[in-house]
Scaffold this active site. Structure first.
Site, PDB file in Angstrom:
ATOM      1  N   ASP A  15      13.675  14.110  49.907  1.00 49.00           N
ATOM      2  CA  ASP A  15      14.737  13.111  49.866  1.00 49.00           C
ATOM      3  C   ASP A  15      14.569  12.297  48.583  1.00 49.00           C
ATOM      4  O   ASP A  15      13.513  12.359  47.938  1.00 49.00           O
ATOM      5  CB  ASP A  15      14.615  12.220  51.108  1.00 49.00           C
ATOM      6  CG  ASP A  15      15.661  11.117  51.131  1.00 49.00           C
ATOM      7  OD1 ASP A  15      16.808  11.390  50.757  1.00 49.00           O
ATOM      8  OD2 ASP A  15      15.315   9.990  51.530  1.00 49.00           O
ATOM      9  N   SER A  37      27.131   5.411  59.133  1.00 45.85           N
ATOM     10  CA  SER A  37      27.260   6.519  58.190  1.00 45.85           C
ATOM     11  C   SER A  37      28.619   7.190  58.279  1.00 45.85           C
ATOM     12  O   SER A  37      29.037   7.869  57.347  1.00 45.85           O
ATOM     13  CB  SER A  37      26.156   7.549  58.461  1.00 45.85           C
ATOM     14  OG  SER A  37      26.256   8.033  59.787  1.00 45.85           O
ATOM     15  N   LYS A  74      31.022   4.304  56.525  1.00 41.84           N
ATOM     16  CA  LYS A  74      30.612   4.099  55.139  1.00 41.84           C
ATOM     17  C   LYS A  74      31.192   2.805  54.558  1.00 41.84           C
ATOM     18  O   LYS A  74      31.494   2.725  53.370  1.00 41.84           O
ATOM     19  CB  LYS A  74      31.006   5.294  54.263  1.00 41.84           C
ATOM     20  CG  LYS A  74      30.307   6.582  54.655  1.00 41.84           C
ATOM     21  CD  LYS A  74      30.640   7.705  53.695  1.00 41.84           C
ATOM     22  CE  LYS A  74      29.883   8.977  54.075  1.00 41.84           C
ATOM     23  NZ  LYS A  74      30.198  10.097  53.187  1.00 41.84           N
ATOM     24  N   ARG A 112      23.242   2.835  42.055  1.00 42.24           N
ATOM     25  CA  ARG A 112      24.007   3.053  43.293  1.00 42.24           C
ATOM     26  C   ARG A 112      25.187   2.091  43.297  1.00 42.24           C
ATOM     27  O   ARG A 112      25.010   0.891  43.081  1.00 42.24           O
ATOM     28  CB  ARG A 112      23.136   2.801  44.521  1.00 42.24           C
ATOM     29  CG  ARG A 112      21.952   3.740  44.629  1.00 42.24           C
ATOM     30  CD  ARG A 112      20.859   3.151  45.505  1.00 42.24           C
ATOM     31  NE  ARG A 112      21.321   2.839  46.848  1.00 42.24           N
ATOM     32  CZ  ARG A 112      21.174   3.647  47.890  1.00 42.24           C
ATOM     33  NH1 ARG A 112      20.582   4.812  47.730  1.00 42.24           N
ATOM     34  NH2 ARG A 112      21.593   3.300  49.083  1.00 42.24           N
ATOM     35  N   GLY A 159      21.742  11.989  49.552  1.00 42.26           N
ATOM     36  CA  GLY A 159      23.104  11.606  49.901  1.00 42.26           C
ATOM     37  C   GLY A 159      23.828  10.898  48.784  1.00 42.26           C
ATOM     38  O   GLY A 159      24.969  10.473  48.946  1.00 42.26           O
ATOM     39  N   ASN A 214      17.243  10.116  58.744  1.00 35.46           N
ATOM     40  CA  ASN A 214      18.062  11.252  58.316  1.00 35.46           C
ATOM     41  C   ASN A 214      17.231  12.383  57.728  1.00 35.46           C
ATOM     42  O   ASN A 214      17.767  13.442  57.409  1.00 35.46           O
ATOM     43  CB  ASN A 214      19.106  10.786  57.296  1.00 35.46           C
ATOM     44  CG  ASN A 214      18.470  10.135  56.082  1.00 35.46           C
ATOM     45  OD1 ASN A 214      17.362   9.604  56.169  1.00 35.46           O
ATOM     46  ND2 ASN A 214      19.138  10.158  54.964  1.00 35.46           N
ATOM     47  N   ASP A 215      15.931  12.177  57.584  1.00 36.97           N
ATOM     48  CA  ASP A 215      15.052  13.228  57.069  1.00 36.97           C
ATOM     49  C   ASP A 215      14.276  13.933  58.176  1.00 36.97           C
ATOM     50  O   ASP A 215      13.557  14.892  57.906  1.00 36.97           O
ATOM     51  CB  ASP A 215      14.050  12.633  56.057  1.00 36.97           C
ATOM     52  CG  ASP A 215      14.736  11.950  54.894  1.00 36.97           C
ATOM     53  OD1 ASP A 215      15.704  12.533  54.381  1.00 36.97           O
ATOM     54  OD2 ASP A 215      14.318  10.844  54.512  1.00 36.97           O
TER      55      ASP A 215
END
Length: 1469
Positions: free
Chosen positions: A660, A837, A840, A894, A975, A1110-1111
């Protein structure tokens, strides 16, 4: 369903009191205001894995549902809706629902014939240990004898009991298996003891339960005699252990234990019932201050509403200025009035309006029935977690851990809020707010609990941590006229009204609640699913080799049985004259008996002790990893923690790493660097990605960075001075300020006109209002606020707003308090639409205090916000903002977009009604709320965008370079946007300027056809491949790293297409040709799919590393999962095999510990098989000369002690401590790792080579002694013959033991005093046992043989010749290999001897490899006339040569290049 799911009824079924209550879902008068905490749902929408102490699959629990529960469920009506869990597990709607009755009798349908509840709920006592004091011995033996090797040796022991099979001493037969089982049992006991202590501590944790009160939901706990016996045995065991601790721990330890006992007794004797200072000691929030004299207030969360339509209930007041609809009641910090007054500010609490009460009289919204007659005997008493039952009233104190899943009835705070820490649940340390149901606000004391009468209708237990649906129902009497019929009231219960087991209560004096779920039905236990069982590759292949040994054993036994049977069947041999008859009576039976006799005789061939040895070795290897201070992360006090001890050797064979990005390669510590407002970009920053761009363009990144940082420092100083001219912000700390934009401050002051000033003001106000951040005052002088946010991004945005003068002071029940450039204002936050998620985005609907306008502020991903902007106007702003965001992404930042929408009163009223209805729904609540939220988040006006930097972790570029030099391929699965990922790739050395980036993106309309065409174009154009099966098979055999020429970048949409079965293998072939792979915008499921594609498609060893929930999927899909204990919590750590504090530690974990573990274990196993062959085949050769009758050449004790004592220590310590090169050299020459990738240390070829070695040496050991006595014997000085069978056995056995031990020494790289001592001790044990045992008459025919043989010169002469002859071939082959066909490690070891790595002595191990030398070393670097030293050759495919590109090259090995030049110069001289 699990036993004890409760009073299981459907949602449609109505309470028995009264019988005519309609469905709350269909009631139009049920208007509930939804309480939504910002941290309710994790962004990925899935529950996170729990601690490994709590494990039980949901399927196992579903099977335990009682017959009574099934009978009730069968009579219930089917639920009208479907409640879908986000985690994809069993849908809650598919499970029976339950009711919990409080001070109300259960209906007759829920009772059995004895008046007891039909269903039994699970106990709150949990157990993660395998054993109890009573069950340890039988259960441990049962589990141990699931091992085939243990069963085999038990079978040998049983055979030895029967004299017909010739075992000389059946008691001694059992010694090896007893020792092995005992050692394993002790290990299991130690492991389980730790789990048992944790269980005892957990189950006996104190809590307060209401006693002297009848709980109708459970039956009396009648303890059976067996359970009493188990309890007694446990108590005795605990007291015994405490006794040992007390009297073996010294005087200081005894004093500590006594002090603990005194404290425990004092706590138990204390009166636990009175709530001291319940009212005066409440948490003082703004709501508390403003409403001290108000008894009843409207809940921001929910209101109580009548269900019966016969009562005239008017709608709630539409005066929204008095309405606080928001869920966020997270007030941690309220400014001190004295402080504000001293600063000359207006007191923000002076003119705060009161709530306007609705037409519903909320004084009736109370579960307390004051007309009930109560005994008044109930008291809250100290008890234990294990005693908590469904339906119990419990009281939780501040800093107490929650014992079960509890519905909150009341808290010490006047507005019903409480704060919980969910660190044990999901790893997050930030506090979250939970809310009491409003109908329980009057409950303060135990007598109030007796007066309360209500029913809680609850959904069935399910594992979704972020979802819960229930409703509390009660009959409300009119307090002024109790004769009137009661009104049926209802209030929904959501996850925000639930305290989950494992959480900790913080900053709240007390909470009273009702237990809903206990034990295995709590959410933490339902989430404690089994981690996939992983076995190392060597362990899996070892079964094949053990099977080969069984086949060899069978052949030896079969040959013995057949020859013996044939021999007894012949009539013309000497047996007829010298034997008195066979045991079996006939040749076939004789052959069968001989077969089983041979099984006992050759038992050493099956390595039963091998498994125990491997367990010991892997346990100690795990301890070494845990103890390594160079992979210890001091900042969070976290060592590298092995979670799976049995796969350490797999760490040395990893070929692919899947990582990740956020929180794994980066720090996940966000810093706002740039913003764009009204077409103007603000902010100065020099990011690591910009440094990567400079390198890509050929510039000097170091000089550019120095210049940029110098300019940033100047601008920062100017910005601070300008801010002070606007407002002397007491919360500004220039040292921690991350946003440097003096022009922003100038425009805020009006330098670019009033329009830009208003835009910058409104933008920063949006950052200060649209969030879910809590505040905590760290210090008063100077005033310091700490922001506790759901994500680091939010904290960065609110922190920047604070620096510019828009400071979040705290939260109230109405909204938030801001210090806006010196003016304190309260902003009423009407509704918060939280981030996840799927959405968003996050929105906050706020009433502005000055204009009374209602404004919706929204922040989220650019793609989401842009699709929701109003269509008319702002074209220039949209285009300019998009360009700026693209520029920020190229700099590795980001990005987020900020937008707003001004709502009219009518718009908000209509939408609020829709949202209230969705929030009150008992079925599909989440989906309905999402639809309502989507409706209001439209027609937005763009304000601007933000750019946040997530800096790389320390040492990431060097770690990636080391891993690449080792031949490991790294894929990044993130992501983030494509541009951000590419620039991070350059900054962390994953990409370089010489690579050509292949960006794989497919249009929305393209589909599979376009993806397939692009796939074929890339393969044919760049690599001349056609995607055939043959090409893929060839790729599987090629483990060499691809040329650093191409890198592939693919986004999530394209990845979804190429993971289709028709394209997967061709995509894998394309990836195999690329040096680096970046997968962007991928989901957790796609991450796992990519790992499985490579793992199964190429048959390689894979490792996945990540830090977030999420990993988890890819961590569990890989051969080895590594979790990083980072900012996102510990959910990845809980599911991993190894846990580290930083990514950089991965290089040492693999290149040092992984390589050592793999090489040690592989060599140890091969030597273990070898030594068994030497000994066993020596016995077999003897059978040739006695008709294979199964007689022993050695004394039987030799057979038993060979593996147990004579040869065990050398091979075990070889697996623990052998070392070819030290850790510094392992990191300085990472190419040594490639033998693990190629799997050269352990293979079937190596196995058979060692078996052949054992075969040859067994022949030498036996026949040298045989030939010595072939023509005659030797005599002792006393005239006794040395040729008896037992004496000859001493010759052969001693030689075999010495040869086996010295052979192990020859195969070791590390010869030090410890290894030599172990070899010597193992040999001396053989001599010692022979001397002592033969001196006793207990040895029978072996009596005196030791002294006779050892006193003979011929024994020592024969022993010397036999050992030399046996070991000489191995010695010569190793010498030849090292001189003429050296491996990489042989070359490096020679250089170490020559001092060429002495420079490493001055470096710490964690400094090796930091300074890299660009470019590989090759022949072209040397002078054309320089001869190549012989030491730089290698044995071709078996290793990477020292003169080949990329072999012994980078990472501080310039010394090696200098050495070659030096050798050449000396050669010329």
């Amino acid at each position: 369903m699990a036993a004890g799911l409760g009073n299981v009824v459907s949602v449609a079924d109505q309470p028995s009191i009264p019988d005519d209550v309609p469905d709350s879902e269909s009631s139009n008068d049920l208007r509930h205001r939804r309480l939504r905490w910002a941290s309710t749902r994790h962004p990925n929408g899935r529950p996170r894995p729990m601690s490994r102490l709590h494990r039980l699959s949901l399927g196992a629990r579903l099977k335990r549902h009682s017959t009574a529960s099934e009978r009730i469920a069968a009579n219930d009506l089917t639920s009208s809706g479907e409640n879908k869990g986000d985690d994809g597990d069993v849908s809650p709607s598919a499970l029976p629902h339950r009711r919990v009755y409080v001070n109300l009798p259960l209906p007759p349908t829920d009772l059995d014939e004895h008046g007891q509840p039909l269903t039994q709920y699970p106990r709150n006592k949990t157990r993660s240990s395998k054993y109890t004091p009573l069950t340890f011995l039988p259960k441990n033996l049962w589990l141990q004898f699931h091992n085939v090797a243990n069963i085999y040796f038990l079978f040998i022991v049983i055979l030895g009991i029967f004299p017909i099979f010739g075992a000389s001493n059946p008691g001694l037969d059992a010694v090896p298996i007893i020792v092995i089982v005992t050692i394993t049992g002790i290990k299991d006991a130690i492991e389980d003891y730790r789990r048992t202590i944790l269980d005892l501590d957990l189950n006996n944790s104190p809590t307060q339960i209401l006693t002297n009160w009848k709980n109708p939901n459970v039956s009396e706990d009648n303890v059976s005699l067996w359970r009493k016996f188990k309890k007694a045995s446990t108590r005795v065991s605990i007291r015994f252990l405490r006794f040992l601790k007390r009297y073996l721990g010294g005087r200081k330890r005894r004093m500590e234990i006594d002090a603990q006992e005194r404290r425990r007794r004092e706590e138990e004797m204390a009166d636990e019932d009175q709530l001291s200072d319940t009212d005066a000691g409440r948490t003082m929030t703004l709501a508390t201050i403003q409403s001290e004299n108000t008894d009843h207030r409207i809940s921001e969360s929910f209101q109580m509403h009548e269900i019966r339509r016969s009562h005239d209930v008017s709608r709630l007041s539409h005066d929204l200025s008095r309405r606080s609809h928001d869920v966020s009641r997270m007030s941690h910090d309220v400014p001190r009035l004295s402080h504000d007054v001293s600063r000359g500010r207006q007191n923000p609490f002076d003119d705060i309006p009161d709530y306007r009460k609705p037409s519903i009289d909320l004084s009736h919204g109370n579960v307390l029935d004051y007309n009930r007659d109560i005994p008044g005997t109930a008291r809250f008493k100290r008890s234990y977690w294990k005693s908590v039952r469904v339906g119990d009233f419990v009281r939780i104190r501040n800093d107490d851990e929650i014992p079960a899943d509890i519905a909150i009835l009341a808290t010490s705070d006047s507005d019903g809020a409480c704060y919980v820490e969910t660190k044990n649940l999901d790893g997050e340390t930030n506090l979250k707010v939970r809310q009491a149901v409003r109908c329980g606000a009057k409950i303060k004391h135990s007598r109030d609990c007796e007066r309360a009468a209500f029913i809680i209708e609850s959904e069935a237990p399910h594992p979704n941590l972020y979802s819960y649906s229930g409703v509390v129902r009660w009959s409300q009497r009119n307090p002024t006229d109790p004769r009137l019929p009661p009104q049926e009231m209802a209030e929904p219960i959501t996850i925000n009204n639930l305290l989950l087991r494992g959480c900790t209560l913080r900053n709240t004096q007390w909470v009273i609640g009702v237990v809903m779920f206990t034990g295995q039905e709590t959410k933490i236990m339902l989430n404690a699913g089994e981690t996939p069982s992983k076995r190392s590759r060597i362990a899996r292949e070892l079964n094949i080799n053990v099977l080969y040994n069984f086949i060899i054993l069978f052949i030896l036994c079969f040959v013995s049985g057949v020859v013996e049977g044939i021999d007894w069947g012949m009539s013309n041999n000497s047996i007829q004259w010298f034997e008195l008859g066979s045991i079996g009576g006939s040749p076939p039976v004789d052959g069968l008996v001989t077969f089983w006799t041979a099984v006992i005789l050759f038992q050493s061939l099956v390595p039963v002790s091998l498994y125990v040895s491997i367990e010991i070795i892997k346990t100690i290897q795990a301890f070494f990893i845990w103890s390594d201070t160079y992979i210890y992360y001091e900042e969070i006090d976290y060592p590298c923690t092995p979670k799976s001890w049995n796969i350490s050797d797999d760490l040395g064979q990893i070929e692919y790493i899947f990582s990740d990005k956020t929180g794994t390669l980066t720090q996940n510590v966000m810093e706002l660097k740039k913003v764009t407002v009204n077409c103007v970009s603000y902010g100065e920053a020099y990011t690591e990605a910009m440094a990567g761009i400079q390198k890509r363009q050929g510039g000097n990144a170091e000089i550019e960075a120095a210049n940029a940082l110098r300019q940033i420092a100047i601008s920062k100083e100017k910005m601070v001075q300008d801010l002070k001219t606007i407002y002397d912000n007491p919360y500004l700390n220039p040292e921690k300020m991350t946003f440097v934009g003096p022009q922003y401050v100038a425009d805020l002051k009006g330098a670019s006109g009033p329009e830009q000033a208003a835009a910058t003001h409104n933008f920063m106000l949006a950052l200060a209002l649209c969030h879910s951040v809590l505040t905590e005052r760290v210090s008063e002088d100077p005033p310091v606020l700490e922001f506790k946010a759901q994500s680091p991004d939010e904290a960065a945005l609110v922190g920047t707003a604070r620096d510019v003068g828009f400071t979040l002071i705290g939260r109230t029940q109405r909204g938030v308090i801001l210090d806006v450039q010196g003016r304190i204002q309260e902003y009423s936050v009407l509704t918060t639409l939280e981030f996840n998620s799927t959405r968003k985005r996050m929105s906050a609907i706020v009433r502005m205090p000055d204009t009374n306008r209602i404004v919706l502020f929204c922040k989220g991903a650019d793609s989401v916000i842009y699709s929701r902007l109003r269509k008319d106007g702002q074209e220039k702003l949209k285009e300019s903002t998009a360009e700026h965001l693209e520029m920020y992404a190229n700099e590795g930042l980001r990005t987020l977009c900020i937008a707003q929408r001004v709502l009219t009163e009518e718009e908000y009223i209509l939408w609020s009604k829709e949202y209230d209805d969705a929030a009150a729904a008992l079925v599909d609540r989440e989906e309905k709320m999402e639809i309502a939220a989507d409706r209001i988040e439209r027609e937005l006006t763009l304000l601007g965008g933000t750019a946040i930097e997530d800096r790389l972790q320390d040492g990431v570029p060097d770690a990636i370079q080391l891993l690449a030099d080792a031949g490991i391929k790294l894929w990044v699965l993130t992501g983030d946007r494509v541009e951000t990922a590419i620039n991070i790739g350059f900054s962390c050395n994953l990409l370089n300027t010489d690579m050509e980036l292949l960006v794989f993106q497919v249009s929305a309309e393209g589909g599979l056809q376009e993806a397939e065409q692009k796939l074929m174009d890339y393969m044919s154009q760049y690599f001349e491949l056609k995607g055939t099966v043959e090409e893929l098979e060839a790729a599987k055999k090629d483990h060499s790293p691809p040329d650093p020429t191409y890198a592939l970048v693919i986004d999530g949409e394209a990845l979804k297409l190429v993971l289709d079965d028709s394209l997967k293998m061709r995509f894998l072939l394309l990836c195999k040709q690329c040096k680096a792979i970046l997968c962007c915008r991928v989901s957790p499921a796609q991450k796992a799919a990519v790992v499985k594609m490579v793992k199964n498609g190429l048959g390689v060893m894979t490792l996945a590393i990540g830090d977030g929930a999420n990993d988890v999927a890819m961590i569990q899909a890989a051969d080895i999962g590594v979790g990083i204990a980072g900012e996102e919590g510990r959910q990845a750590v809980m599911s991993s095999d190894y846990a580290v504090g930083q990514f950089r530690f991965l290089s040492r974990l693999l290149l040092v510990h992984g390589r050592w573990s793999y090489r040690r274990l592989a060599e140890m196993i091969a030597n273990f098989f070898y030594k068994n062959i030497v000994f066993t085949l020596s016995l077999f050769w003897y059978q040739i000369y006695n008709n294979f009758d199964g007689s022993y050449l050695f004394d039987y004790t030799y057979v038993l002690l060979y593996n147990l004592a004579f040869t065990s220590l050398p091979v075990i310590f070889m697996g623990i401590l052998d070392q070819d090169v030290d850790d510094k050299v392992s990191l300085a020459v990472p190419e040594l790792y490639q033998r693990g990738i190629l799997r050269k240390e352990w293979s079937q070829r190596k196995f058979w080579m060692y078996i052949f070695d054992g075969l040859v040496q067994s022949v030498i050991c036996f026949y040298f002694t045989y030939l010595l006595f072939y023509t005659g014997g030797f005599v002792t000085p006393s005239g006794l013959q040395l040729n008896p069978r037992e004496s000859m056995g001493v010759f052969v056995a001693t030689a075999a033991v010495i040869v086996a031990n010295v052979y192990v020494l020859l195969n070791q790289y590390r010869w030090d005093w410890l290894f030599c001592l172990l070899i010597l001790l193992s040999i001396l044990i053989m001599f010692f046992w022979t001397g002592v045992y033969t001196a006793s008459t207990y040895s029978a025919g072996f009596f005196g043989s030791g002294a006779e043989v050892y006193g003979s010169l011929i024994f020592w002469a024969c022993l010397l010749v036999t050992c030399v002859a046996s070991l000489l071939p191995r010695f010569l082959s190793k010498a030849t290999q090292k001189l003429f066909f050296p491996l990489d490690v042989d070359i490096i070891r020679e250089q170490i001897r020559l001092g060429e790595f002495d420079y490493l002595k001055h470096l710490e191990p964690d400094q090796v490899g930091i300074t890299s030398i660009s470019g590989p070393m090759s022949r072209e670097k040397l002078d054309d006339n320089v001869p190549t030293p012989t030491m730089t050759t290698s044995n071709g495919s078996d290793s990477v040569t020292a003169n080949s590109d990329g072999a012994i090259s980078n990472n501080g090995k310039q010394h090696f290049v200098n050495f070659l030049h030096k050798e050449a110069e000396e050669g010329f001289q």
